[in-house]
Design an enzyme around this catalytic site. Structure first.
Site, PDB file in Angstrom:
ATOM      1  N   ALA A  13       0.808  -1.224   0.000  1.00 31.20           N
ATOM      2  CA  ALA A  13       0.000   0.000   0.000  1.00 31.20           C
ATOM      3  C   ALA A  13       0.841   1.274   0.000  1.00 31.20           C
ATOM      4  CB  ALA A  13      -0.934  -0.012   1.199  1.00 31.20           C
ATOM      5  N   SER A  14       2.108   1.163   0.436  1.00 33.45           N
ATOM      6  CA  SER A  14       2.906   2.390   0.472  1.00 33.45           C
ATOM      7  C   SER A  14       3.720   2.553  -0.812  1.00 33.45           C
ATOM      8  CB  SER A  14       3.846   2.363   1.689  1.00 33.45           C
ATOM      9  OG  SER A  14       4.685   1.235   1.569  1.00 33.45           O
ATOM     10  N   ASP A  16       4.719   2.583  -5.077  1.00 33.26           N
ATOM     11  CA  ASP A  16       4.473   3.468  -6.197  1.00 33.26           C
ATOM     12  C   ASP A  16       3.198   3.106  -6.974  1.00 33.26           C
ATOM     13  OD1 ASP A  16       5.915   5.636  -7.184  1.00 33.26           O
ATOM     14  OD2 ASP A  16       6.223   4.513  -9.074  1.00 33.26           O
ATOM     15  N   GLY A 177      -7.900  -3.681 -20.527  1.00 32.31           N
ATOM     16  CA  GLY A 177      -8.903  -2.757 -19.985  1.00 32.31           C
ATOM     17  C   GLY A 177      -9.042  -1.513 -20.850  1.00 32.31           C
ATOM     18  N   GLU A 212       6.692   4.613 -27.332  1.00 27.78           N
ATOM     19  CA  GLU A 212       6.736   5.631 -26.275  1.00 27.78           C
ATOM     20  C   GLU A 212       7.833   6.630 -26.616  1.00 27.78           C
ATOM     21  OE1 GLU A 212       5.039   3.774 -22.131  1.00 27.78           O
ATOM     22  OE2 GLU A 212       7.138   3.404 -22.558  1.00 27.78           O
ATOM     23  N   HIS A 236       1.116  -7.369 -23.391  1.00 25.18           N
ATOM     24  CA  HIS A 236       0.136  -6.440 -23.969  1.00 25.18           C
ATOM     25  C   HIS A 236      -0.072  -6.669 -25.474  1.00 25.18           C
ATOM     26  CE1 HIS A 236       0.738  -4.672 -20.151  1.00 25.18           C
ATOM     27  NE2 HIS A 236       1.655  -3.782 -20.451  1.00 25.18           N
ATOM     28  N   ARG A 332       5.579  -4.287 -32.910  1.00 21.80           N
ATOM     29  CA  ARG A 332       6.665  -3.312 -32.809  1.00 21.80           C
ATOM     30  C   ARG A 332       6.513  -2.596 -31.472  1.00 21.80           C
ATOM     31  NH1 ARG A 332       9.139   0.543 -36.749  1.00 21.80           N
ATOM     32  NH2 ARG A 332       8.336  -0.856 -38.336  1.00 21.80           N
ATOM     33  N   LEU A 398     -13.593   7.643 -37.583  1.00 21.81           N
ATOM     34  CA  LEU A 398     -14.389   7.655 -36.355  1.00 21.81           C
ATOM     35  C   LEU A 398     -13.446   7.995 -35.202  1.00 21.81           C
ATOM     36  CD1 LEU A 398     -16.886   7.016 -34.618  1.00 21.81           C
ATOM     37  CD2 LEU A 398     -16.298   4.611 -34.765  1.00 21.81           C
TER      38      LEU A 398
HETATM   39  C1  BG6 Z   1       3.579  -1.293 -18.581  1.00 24.56           C
HETATM   40  C2  BG6 Z   1       5.042  -1.375 -18.893  1.00 24.56           C
HETATM   41  O1  BG6 Z   1       3.033  -2.580 -18.457  1.00 24.56           O
HETATM   42  O2  BG6 Z   1       2.906  -0.596 -19.600  1.00 24.56           O
HETATM   43  C3  BG6 Z   1       5.618   0.010 -19.108  1.00 24.56           C
HETATM   44  O3  BG6 Z   1       5.716  -2.025 -17.831  1.00 24.56           O
HETATM   45  C4  BG6 Z   1       4.818   0.786 -20.100  1.00 24.56           C
HETATM   46  O4  BG6 Z   1       6.980  -0.061 -19.503  1.00 24.56           O
HETATM   47  C5  BG6 Z   1       3.343   0.741 -19.760  1.00 24.56           C
HETATM   48  O5  BG6 Z   1       5.279   2.123 -20.088  1.00 24.56           O
HETATM   49  C6  BG6 Z   1       2.502   1.384 -20.836  1.00 24.56           C
HETATM   50  O6  BG6 Z   1       1.192   1.503 -20.407  1.00 24.56           O
HETATM   51  P1  BG6 Z   1       0.265   2.659 -20.987  1.00 24.56           P
HETATM   52  O7  BG6 Z   1      -1.076   2.346 -20.431  1.00 24.56           O
HETATM   53  O8  BG6 Z   1       0.836   3.943 -20.491  1.00 24.56           O
HETATM   54  O9  BG6 Z   1       0.341   2.555 -22.472  1.00 24.56           O
END
Ligand code: BG6
Length: 483
Positions: A13-14, A16, A177, A212, A236, A332, A398
């Site tokens: 809980a503490s 990040d 999600g 990113e 992901h 990618r 869209l």
């Molecule tokens: C996380 C990764 O699962 O997803 C991160 O560990 C990444 O490295 C992040 O930055 C990206 O999530 P979002 O929702 O910001 O695209």
């Protein structure tokens, strides 16, 4: 059981994750009155938590507006805290005594913790803290990393399977999600035009992209031992591939959907080294020396100078089934690139013949996951006003912010945590999905590490190594101005 009150217990809980994500999301759910009445929150951590401090620290992440202040204090009134270690039986007993003081309740445990303590904490939960009444449920939420290869992941899965039923396990992949990822099912199976086109007969390639424009500063300990493939691709992006490629499920139940995802994952052979391009960013020495872009991956003091951890990867998956044979699924992912975006890009095959004297661009269907949800279709259309058949490429568009001006799009975690309250496992990763995902990636990760494959260098703020674009061309992808 929805008639019972629920205790939501946050381990770590503490930390990040709790401060930045979990407390804010619990607040949104409370604010929007989505939580079952009688829900209480218990934070558990090694250090003693002073509620006022946690409130202060979480505040910047909670998007609080003026009118909500009253509710916010009602929200914090529902929280209490217990401190103790993650491995000592006596501390779990103490936690149990505290939880039991609320009477008979459902219990949801969220492990916002590093993987090194997963086993101890889940063992402690099982030994002491399960809901006691048969009408109450116990659910456990865990966050990745779920191991770092097939063997370690299987070990964790076996450990968990000894303690809990799969129906009690909620493995979070927060991309499941996201609005556009959740929309894939509707788009694919709710539209005749797409379901007829959705195979090798019309589709030339599928690209799933995660970019990113920030680096990894501040997360080194974790990132350097995982790398971009384990960080976002094995989970992901592969989850998105499964949703794009799976066959129509028998029903929209969680088990039927997850069965189809597993089935298509099983048709994907393990990745080969020659189907991967990996990169690592260097600093842009023309950038402002105070900006993040100036720093290369290895300029971070905590990164070993000989680190070969990829911060960029492009991989090409094949799917060995009737629907997809010959269609490359290109993933990618990279940090320190020229833009931040996540999208799914389906490129269709060329129009046969060349009726208009110049060839038409390929059609594309793009689903932009972020920033700014959108679905658009690239089509060729006659240039308005022109005589004859002059045409150009344009978009049927869209864009959500233009079309859905009154809809609230919840944060991915907000939806997923609500699903846990409601007992809906559809958007959580089942053990067999996870094991298939590791089967696909483990051999190539091992090869990269054993052969000490040096990632290609790319400059912070660039599009990544050129070899990645070359690989796309080799797969027959027509460049459409963006990857
Ligand atoms: C996380 C990764 O699962 O997803 C991160 O560990 C990444 O490295 C992040 O930055 C990206 O999530 P979002 O929702 O910001 O695209």
């Amino acid at each position: 059981n929805d008639q019972q009150n629920t205790l939501f217990v946050i381990f770590g809980a503490s930390g990040d994750l709790a401060r930045r994500k979990i407390y804010p999301v619990l607040w949104y759910l409370f604010r929007d009155q989505l939580l079952p009445p009688g829900t209480r929150f218990v934070g558990y951590s090694r250090s003693t938590i002073v509620k006022k401090n946690l409130e202060e620290k979480s505040k910047p992440f909670m998007k609080i507006t003026g009118q909500e202040k009253v509710n916010l204090s009602d929200f914090w009134d529902l929280h209490s805290f217990v401190s103790g270690s993650y491995s000592d039986d006596a501390d779990f007993k103490k936690l149990e005594t505290y939880l039991a003081s609320y009477g008979s309740t459902n219990r949801i445990f969220y492990l916002a913790l590093p993987p090194s303590v997963f086993e101890d904490v889940t063992t402690g939960i099982k030994k002491f803290c399960m809901a006691k009444s048969p009408v109450c449920h116990t659910r456990v939420i865990i966050e990745k990393p779920f191991g770092r290869d097939s063997a370690s992941s299987a070990e964790l899965s076996e450990h968990l399977a000894q303690l809990f039923k799969e129906s009690q396990m909620y493995r979070i992949d927060h991309y499941l999600g996201k609005e556009m990822v959740q929309n894939l099912m509707t788009l694919r199976f709710g539209n005749g035009i797409f379901s007829h086109l959705w195979s090798r007969s019309a589709i030339a390639s599928v690209q799933v992209t995660f970019k990113e424009n920030i680096g990894t500063l501040g997360r080194m300990g974790y990132f350097d031992s995982f790398g971009i493939i384990r960080d976002v691709m094995q989970n992901h992006l592969l989850q998105i591939v499964a949703l794009v490629a799976m066959a129509r499920p028998v029903s929209i139940s969680a088990s039927d959907i997850r069965d189809e995802k597993v089935r298509v994952l099983r048709a994907i052979p393990p990745l080969k080294l020659e189907d991967c391009v990996i990169g690592q960013y260097t600093g842009d020495k023309n950038a402002d020396p105070k900006s993040e872009a100036w720093f290369g991956y290895k300029d971070d003091e905590s990164v070993p100078q000989d680190s070969q951890t990829p911060t960029f990867a492009l991989t090409v998956l094949k799917i060995d089934n009737e629907q997809w044979e010959g269609v490359p699924f290109i993933m990618r992912a990279g940090k320190g690139l020229n833009e931040g975006k996540a999208e799914i890009r389906i490129q269709f095959k060329d129009v046969a013949g060349n009726l208009f004297g110049k060839s038409a661009r390929r059609n594309e269907l793009v689903m932009r996951v972020q920033p700014g949800e959108a679905i658009y279709m690239k089509i060729n259309t006659k240039t308005p006003g022109s005589s004859g058949f002059e045409f150009h490429e344009t978009e049927m568009d869209l864009t959500y912010k233009n079309r859905y001006t009154h809809h609230y799009i919840p944060d991915a975690y907000e939806r997923l945590i609500l699903d846990v309250f409601q007992g809906n496992q559809m958007n959580f990763v089942r053990a067999d999905e996870l094991s298939e995902a590791w089967r696909i990636f483990t051999p190539v990760l091992k090869k990269m590490e054993d052969q000490r494959i040096e990632p290609l260098k790319y400059v912070f703020g660039s599009r990544g190594p050129e070899e990645a674009d070359e690989m796309c061309r080799k797969q027959g992808v027509e460049y459409s101005g963006t990857y």
